[in-house]
Design a protein around this motif. Structure first.
Motif, short mmCIF file in Angstrom:
data_model
loop_
_atom_site.label_atom_id
_atom_site.label_comp_id
_atom_site.label_asym_id
_atom_site.label_seq_id
_atom_site.Cartn_x
_atom_site.Cartn_y
_atom_site.Cartn_z
N VAL A 73 -0.83 1.85 0.73
CA VAL A 73 -1.53 0.56 0.73
C VAL A 73 -2.47 0.46 1.92
N GLU A 74 -2.01 0.94 3.08
CA GLU A 74 -2.86 0.90 4.28
C GLU A 74 -4.14 1.71 4.06
N ARG A 75 -4.02 2.91 3.51
CA ARG A 75 -5.21 3.73 3.27
C ARG A 75 -6.19 3.02 2.34
N PHE A 76 -5.66 2.35 1.33
CA PHE A 76 -6.51 1.63 0.39
C PHE A 76 -7.29 0.52 1.09
N PHE A 77 -6.61 -0.26 1.92
CA PHE A 77 -7.26 -1.38 2.59
C PHE A 77 -8.18 -0.94 3.71
N VAL A 78 -7.79 0.10 4.43
CA VAL A 78 -8.61 0.55 5.56
C VAL A 78 -9.98 1.01 5.09
N LYS A 79 -10.04 1.59 3.92
CA LYS A 79 -11.33 2.02 3.37
C LYS A 79 -12.27 0.85 3.15
N LYS A 80 -11.72 -0.35 3.00
CA LYS A 80 -12.52 -1.52 2.68
C LYS A 80 -12.71 -2.45 3.87
N LEU A 81 -12.27 -2.04 5.05
CA LEU A 81 -12.37 -2.91 6.21
C LEU A 81 -13.83 -3.17 6.59
N PRO A 82 -14.23 -4.44 6.68
CA PRO A 82 -15.60 -4.79 7.10
C PRO A 82 -15.69 -4.80 8.62
N ASP A 83 -16.83 -5.21 9.12
CA ASP A 83 -17.03 -5.26 10.57
C ASP A 83 -16.36 -6.48 11.21
N SER A 84 -16.16 -7.52 10.44
CA SER A 84 -15.63 -8.78 10.98
C SER A 84 -14.15 -8.67 11.31
N SER A 85 -13.79 -9.05 12.53
CA SER A 85 -12.38 -9.03 12.93
C SER A 85 -11.57 -10.05 12.13
N THR A 86 -12.20 -11.18 11.80
CA THR A 86 -11.51 -12.20 11.00
C THR A 86 -11.13 -11.65 9.63
N LYS A 87 -12.04 -10.91 9.03
CA LYS A 87 -11.75 -10.33 7.71
C LYS A 87 -10.69 -9.24 7.82
N HIS A 88 -10.66 -8.53 8.94
CA HIS A 88 -9.59 -7.56 9.18
C HIS A 88 -8.24 -8.26 9.11
N ILE A 89 -8.15 -9.41 9.79
CA ILE A 89 -6.89 -10.16 9.82
C ILE A 89 -6.53 -10.63 8.41
N LEU A 90 -7.51 -11.13 7.67
CA LEU A 90 -7.25 -11.62 6.32
C LEU A 90 -6.78 -10.49 5.40
N LEU A 91 -7.43 -9.34 5.49
CA LEU A 91 -7.01 -8.21 4.67
C LEU A 91 -5.62 -7.72 5.06
N GLY A 92 -5.34 -7.75 6.36
CA GLY A 92 -4.00 -7.38 6.80
C GLY A 92 -2.94 -8.33 6.26
N GLY A 93 -3.28 -9.63 6.21
CA GLY A 93 -2.37 -10.61 5.64
C GLY A 93 -2.16 -10.40 4.15
N MET A 94 -3.25 -10.07 3.44
CA MET A 94 -3.14 -9.79 2.01
C MET A 94 -2.26 -8.57 1.77
N ALA A 95 -2.46 -7.53 2.57
CA ALA A 95 -1.65 -6.31 2.42
C ALA A 95 -0.18 -6.61 2.70
N TRP A 96 0.08 -7.42 3.73
CA TRP A 96 1.46 -7.79 4.05
C TRP A 96 2.10 -8.51 2.86
N ALA A 97 1.38 -9.46 2.29
CA ALA A 97 1.93 -10.23 1.16
C ALA A 97 2.18 -9.33 -0.05
#
Length: 307
Positions: A35-59
């Motif tokens: 799951v981490e590999r999937f999300f890391v490929k889609k990480l944008p430049d925004s730190s806020t979006k990093h946090i949001l994607l991390g929260g989505m992955a956690w859920a």
């Protein structure tokens, strides 16, 4: 009935130890990496979006297993005691902790520093390649005290609060913090949700563990170290546990350590003398006596509830 399930789960852990071929948390860890590999490929430049994607992955990783166990508890009331016992067995790790800590003591007693370094490196995240004997002792004791809280008493606390779903919630959240809760690379923001949730889930159990260590050791010294030294520790939950535990054992922990190739000075934890080889077993004994205290307290609560 919940007390019986708790006692059975602890008994299973003591007799059987960690499963050799398959452990649910090991399988979960493999899924986390995918799951981490999937999300890391889609990480944008925004730190806020990093946090949001991390929260989505956690859920995505935590909510389905917790929901599944909750449904099993709901639809299998007659077998709930067994389900609870099995979940407790997979959720705690006293036997595994003892199996990892005792060989470190044995190798230090034999003067085999290289082997002791290798063994302690399996249970800590710091670099142990150049650690001296004192560094190995301190790392083993600190890990024993902290893992007592994370891998034994926090799961028991959440079992007593929420039953089997509580154990699953805590253990999965704690595993995600262990894998993502770093402050470097993409984990700095992507793992922030995992780290904060783990902090929240550990807040009360860590302080109950610290109080238990104090009651079962040098009480005044433990309470004083907890009160005066915790504010200098980086972790809001590991700090009270290790300061109180070191104080209870009347030893000094902390000092220079190395993480990811960089050296840091950990704050002094505890008071008294420098730790010796035998203090590794004393730390493990403190965890064991704390486990007995918690089981006795749970049984007393259960007896009071019934009668």
């Amino acid at each position: 009935m919940f007390v019986l399930s708790l006692l059975l789960g602890v008994l299973f852990d003591w007799l059987l130890g960690e499963p050799k071929k398959f452990h649910p948390l090991v399988g979960f860890g493999h899924w986390v990496k995918r799951v981490e590999r999937f999300f890391v490929k889609k990480l944008p430049d925004s730190s806020t979006k990093h946090i949001l994607l991390g929260g989505m992955a956690w859920a995505m990783l935590v909510i389905p297993p917790v929901t599944l166990v909750s449904c099993l508890v709901w639809y299998m009331p007659q077998q709930q005691w067994l389900l609870d016992a099995v979940v407790v067995y997979f959720g705690i790790a006293y036997r595994s902790l003892a199996d990892h800590v005792k060989p470190i003591y044995s190798q230090l007693c034999r003067g085999n520093l290289a082997k002791a370094r290798d063994l302690v490196a399996r249970i800590v995240s710091r670099d142990m390649d150049n650690a001296d004997e004192q560094g190995v002792r301190n790392a083993a004791i600190e890990s024993c005290l902290e893992n007592g809280s994370d891998a034994i008493f926090a799961p028991i606390f959440w079992f007593l609060c929420l039953g089997a779903p509580g154990v699953v919630l805590y253990r999965l959240a704690n595993t995600l913090d262990a894998m993502w809760g770093y402050k470097h690379g993409h984990y700095l923001y992507f793992g922030r949700v995992a780290a904060r949730i783990d902090d929240v889930l550990n807040y009360v159990p860590a302080r109950l563990t610290a109080m238990s260590y104090a009651l079962l050791g040098s009480t005044y010294n433990a309470l004083r170290c907890w009160r005066t030294q915790t504010k200098r520790c980086a972790s809001p939950n590991a700090g009270p546990v290790m300061c109180s535990g070191a104080g209870a054992l009347n030893v000094i922990l902390g000092g220079r350590v190395c993480y990811h190739g960089k050296e840091y000075d950990k704050p002094v934890m505890g008071a008294g003398r420098q730790a010796e080889d035998n203090d590794i077993l004393r730390a493990l004994s403190l965890v064991w006596h704390t486990l007995i205290l918690w089981l006795f307290s749970a049984a007393l609560i259960g007896w009071t509830y019934v009668f």
